[in-house]
Design an enzyme around this catalytic site. Sequence first.
Site, PDB file in Angstrom:
ATOM      1  CG  HIS A 103       0.012 -11.280  -3.696  1.00 53.23           C
ATOM      2  ND1 HIS A 103      -0.815 -11.955  -3.268  1.00 53.23           N
ATOM      3  CD2 HIS A 103      -0.339 -10.057  -3.309  1.00 53.23           C
ATOM      4  CE1 HIS A 103      -1.491 -11.304  -2.268  1.00 53.23           C
ATOM      5  NE2 HIS A 103      -1.294 -10.200  -2.361  1.00 53.23           N
ATOM      6  CG  HIS A 111      -1.018  -5.418  -4.284  1.00 52.61           C
ATOM      7  ND1 HIS A 111       0.071  -5.284  -3.573  1.00 52.61           N
ATOM      8  CD2 HIS A 111      -1.754  -6.288  -3.643  1.00 52.61           C
ATOM      9  CE1 HIS A 111       0.050  -6.259  -2.306  1.00 52.61           C
ATOM     10  NE2 HIS A 111      -1.095  -6.992  -2.557  1.00 52.61           N
ATOM     11  CD  GLU A 138       1.704 -10.296  -0.219  1.00 54.99           C
ATOM     12  OE1 GLU A 138       1.558  -9.213  -0.801  1.00 54.99           O
ATOM     13  OE2 GLU A 138       0.942 -10.643   0.437  1.00 54.99           O
ATOM     14  NE  ARG A 146      -4.087  -1.981   2.028  1.00 52.01           N
ATOM     15  CZ  ARG A 146      -4.077  -3.520   2.215  1.00 52.01           C
ATOM     16  NH1 ARG A 146      -2.827  -3.942   2.444  1.00 52.01           N
ATOM     17  NH2 ARG A 146      -5.178  -4.112   2.047  1.00 52.01           N
ATOM     18  CG  ASP A 184      -3.254  -8.049   5.348  1.00 48.71           C
ATOM     19  OD1 ASP A 184      -2.014  -8.187   4.658  1.00 48.71           O
ATOM     20  OD2 ASP A 184      -4.348  -7.805   4.776  1.00 48.71           O
TER      21      ASP A 184
HETATM   22  C1  BGC Z   1      -2.595  -7.406   1.067  1.00 50.63           C
HETATM   23  C2  BGC Z   1      -3.994  -7.889   1.682  1.00 50.63           C
HETATM   24  C3  BGC Z   1      -4.826  -7.770   0.312  1.00 50.63           C
HETATM   25  C4  BGC Z   1      -4.402  -8.784  -0.407  1.00 50.63           C
HETATM   26  C5  BGC Z   1      -4.970  -9.092  -1.781  1.00 50.63           C
HETATM   27  C6  BGC Z   1      -2.051  -8.583   0.275  1.00 50.63           C
HETATM   28  O1  BGC Z   1      -0.966  -8.138  -0.078  1.00 50.63           O
HETATM   29  O2  BGC Z   1      -1.746  -7.162   2.372  1.00 50.63           O
HETATM   30  O3  BGC Z   1      -4.430  -6.818   2.362  1.00 50.63           O
HETATM   31  O4  BGC Z   1      -6.181  -8.245   0.860  1.00 50.63           O
HETATM   32  O5  BGC Z   1      -2.926  -8.508  -0.766  1.00 50.63           O
HETATM   33  O6  BGC Z   1      -5.142  -7.932  -2.253  1.00 50.63           O
END
Ligand code: BGC
Length: 366
Positions: free
Chosen positions: A197, A126, A332, A101, A267
Amino acid sequence: MNKTWAALALIASTAAMHAATKIVSGDFGKTREGELVRIYTLTNKTGVEVKITNFGGRIVSLRVPDKEGAMGEVVVGFDSLEGYLNENPYFGALIGRYANRIGHAQFTLDAVLYHVPKNDGDNSLHGGTRGFDKVVWTPRELKDGGLELVYLSKDGEEGYPGNCKVTVVYHLTDSNELRVDYAATTDKDTVVNLTNHSYFNLKGSGDILGHVLTLSADRFTPVDSGLIPTGELKAVAGTPFDFRKPTAIGARIENDDEQLKLGKGYDHNWVLTRTGTSLTLAARVTEPSTGRVMEVFTTQPGIQFYTGNFLDGTIKGKGGQPILRRTALCLETQHFPDSPNKPAFPSTELKPGVEFNSTTVFHFTK
Ligand code: BGC
């Protein structure tokens, strides 16, 4: 050993490390815009197999042995390209230009304020609306059995400055390592954060709460309600974020903890304990019933551990099976979220004339 022998030994070990027995390719369909998409199957001498498409550089399938030697699928994904073209939470994808983010979807670089797409509440997630996960990469099958993917992200694309050329190389080694090498260059100052991812389930199905995790991290980056780091590097000691000793993922996930509530589970980004930038063990996951083990090595400073909290069964994956909450986990490897707005975090700035490089290795054992 004299210098020449030392050099030869190094070359030999690098070649052995990179030797994938086979790479074959086939058609995977067309994008909505009519671009042809390919799928590549890398197989090593032990029969481990990874399928990667150049649409988003996505890992479509990864089959590794369990303790009896039976091969099984360990990543979530779709049987066909169609699934990847539809809305999905980045299954298997390469993420960029900025993974994770960026707060308020803006940052200042060289005194210029840049706006990037708000696709996660007030924030950018992302890479924006059409990040590296949704573009067709230029593929090249390498002589050593690797797969090279190249993408040129244009100046201003998704709001980011600079023409940024990104090269990602996937290798599968005979010692059951999936190695991902990232490189990026730019012609204007920019920010870059790259990751993969993939959603893993070492059991193949069911929830991941019984998977046992170890993270090489003494600290993590607590977040606010938008999952943007507050800037604090908080000690994991005495919290449910302490995975320094092998711990079942489900052991504390429902604890009465503010950070767990904000993430709806795990998360968060962990600050990897490292000296220097060499490839170091960041995470180890073991799945007791199958005996499968995955170790993640990286040169990156952080790792986002996500327990699939937002998966809710509405998306149907391989075999038409609904992908349910917490049935997959992501590890990740990355720079910390919102680094462009957090000067104290390791920098994600990339300047012309400098090449960004990082490596992550997923090593499967049993
Ligand atoms: C994020 C999550 C998100 C997911 C899919 C992850 O990298 O931290 O918050 O929901 O990606 O978008």
